[in-house]
Design an enzyme around this catalytic site. Structure first.
Site, mmCIF file in Angstrom:
data_model
loop_
_atom_site.group_PDB
_atom_site.id
_atom_site.type_symbol
_atom_site.label_atom_id
_atom_site.label_comp_id
_atom_site.label_asym_id
_atom_site.label_seq_id
_atom_site.Cartn_x
_atom_site.Cartn_y
_atom_site.Cartn_z
ATOM 1 N N GLY A 290 0.826 -1.201 0.000
ATOM 2 C CA GLY A 290 0.000 0.000 0.000
ATOM 3 C C GLY A 290 0.858 1.247 0.000
ATOM 4 O O GLY A 290 2.036 1.214 -0.378
ATOM 5 N N CYS A 291 0.304 2.350 0.444
ATOM 6 C CA CYS A 291 1.020 3.628 0.461
ATOM 7 C C CYS A 291 2.310 3.511 1.265
ATOM 8 O O CYS A 291 2.300 3.096 2.424
ATOM 9 C CB CYS A 291 0.126 4.709 1.057
ATOM 10 S SG CYS A 291 0.927 6.318 1.195
ATOM 11 N N PHE A 292 3.430 3.884 0.653
ATOM 12 C CA PHE A 292 4.716 3.738 1.354
ATOM 13 C C PHE A 292 4.853 4.683 2.540
ATOM 14 O O PHE A 292 5.724 4.504 3.377
ATOM 15 C CB PHE A 292 5.912 3.869 0.416
ATOM 16 C CG PHE A 292 5.889 5.008 -0.568
ATOM 17 C CD1 PHE A 292 5.240 6.201 -0.323
ATOM 18 C CD2 PHE A 292 6.556 4.874 -1.786
ATOM 19 C CE1 PHE A 292 5.245 7.244 -1.239
ATOM 20 C CE2 PHE A 292 6.566 5.902 -2.724
ATOM 21 C CZ PHE A 292 5.905 7.098 -2.436
ATOM 22 N N TRP A 293 4.000 5.701 2.643
ATOM 23 C CA TRP A 293 4.055 6.591 3.806
ATOM 24 C C TRP A 293 3.902 5.822 5.106
ATOM 25 O O TRP A 293 4.521 6.171 6.114
ATOM 26 C CB TRP A 293 2.942 7.635 3.717
ATOM 27 C CG TRP A 293 3.119 8.662 2.656
ATOM 28 C CD1 TRP A 293 4.225 8.900 1.896
ATOM 29 C CD2 TRP A 293 2.138 9.620 2.221
ATOM 30 N NE1 TRP A 293 3.995 9.925 1.018
ATOM 31 C CE2 TRP A 293 2.733 10.383 1.199
ATOM 32 C CE3 TRP A 293 0.825 9.878 2.597
ATOM 33 C CZ2 TRP A 293 2.042 11.418 0.547
ATOM 34 C CZ3 TRP A 293 0.142 10.900 1.961
ATOM 35 C CH2 TRP A 293 0.744 11.672 0.951
ATOM 36 N N ASP B 168 -6.267 2.857 0.026
ATOM 37 C CA ASP B 168 -5.483 3.086 -1.191
ATOM 38 C C ASP B 168 -5.828 2.030 -2.236
ATOM 39 O O ASP B 168 -5.544 0.848 -2.048
ATOM 40 C CB ASP B 168 -3.981 3.032 -0.879
ATOM 41 C CG ASP B 168 -3.582 4.046 0.167
ATOM 42 O OD1 ASP B 168 -3.982 5.213 0.013
ATOM 43 O OD2 ASP B 168 -2.888 3.677 1.132
#
Length: 279
Positions: A104-107, A183
């Site tokens: 998913g979102c790397f954040w 996401d």
């Protein structure tokens, strides 16, 4: 605003030439650069540019490099901290290794790994695609085949690859092949990228244990694929959890609530199976 005249002009020039800069951003940057070079007041022009960019900056809708520039001219030092890429390398080959995970979102994939003992560096980036040097806009638009991922360099004297794989399962939904949590899209698919046969065997064994655990109602769809070139994401995305703490916390809270509910369901299913198992 208190910005260096020459440095700011150089930044404007580089952003204008940057292929990742959107055309409407480029038009604003060009107008500002031209006005300053024609003798207009430097601070006035930066203030005007900041005002023009502000509505989209507040909605986090500027391209990554323009976001970095916006944070710089507005004095948001924390958000504009530069990632030290020189530290992201396996210098001690005898006891350092690397791992790549997409979830998913790397954040939200950086902090859980980066805060572990034995982690040397965690880099956000793009991998698994078919073009060189992809930008965030290209990957988000699903034009390149890349997924958002993190590359982790770790000290094998302190932590092992098996430990990282185990944590990875705890951070992701392995039953969702169309994204992760809020996401959606191919760029958010869950994938373990393995560097060698040893990593493949560890990942495959761990995945099989998860399948046999009965924790999930739906099939485990996380892929295990050979690692390919890992392209670092723009500076804005590096260590996002430190730079944009409030926004990160909102996103992370949503993920954790979903995972907690999923784990509770899994525990309930395994308990039911245990008590209904035929003798």
């Amino acid at each position: 605003m208190n910005n260096n005249h020459e440095e700011t002009l150089e930044n404007l020039y580089n952003l204008i030439l940057n292929p990742a800069t959107r055309e409407w951003e480029r038009s604003l940057l060009l107008a500002t650069k031209k006005a300053i070079e024609d003798g207009a007041n430097f601070e006035d022009q930066l203030s005007k540019l900041e005002a023009d960019l502000r509505p989209l900056a507040l909605r986090n809708n500027l391209t990554a490099d323009v976001t970095d520039f916006y944070n710089k001219i507005t004095g948001n030092a924390a958000a504009n901290t530069q990632f030290d890429f020189t530290k992201h390398s396996t210098d001690e080959l005898a006891y350092q290794d690397s791992a790549i995970f997409a979830g998913g979102c790397f954040w939200c994939m950086v902090e859980p790994f980066e805060t572990l003992d034995g982690i040397v560096s965690v880099l956000s980036g793009y991998t698994g695609g078919h073009i060189d040097c992809p930008t965030y806009d290209q990957v988000s638009g699903q034009y390149t085949g890349h997924v958002e991922a993190v590359e982790i360099i770790f000290d094998t004297r302190i932590i092992q690859y098996e430990d990282l794989v185990e944590l990875y399962w705890q951070l992701t939904d392995p039953t969702d092949e169309f994204g992760q949590f809020q996401d959606r899209g191919n760029q958010y698919r869950p994938i373990i990228f393995v560097r060698n046969e040893r990593q493949r065997q560890i990942a495959e064994k761990s995945k099989q244990c998860l399948v046999e655990s009965g924790k999930y109602k739906h099939p485990i769809v996380t892929l295990i694929e050979p690692a390919s070139v890992f392209w670092p994401a723009e500076n804005y995305h590096q260590q996002f959890y430190k730079k944009n703490r409030k926004r990160y916390k909102r996103i992370e809270r949503s993920r954790q609530q979903f995972l907690a509910f999923q784990r509770l369901q899994g525990k309930f299913r395994t308990e039911v199976k245990r008590f209904t198992k035929k003798p």
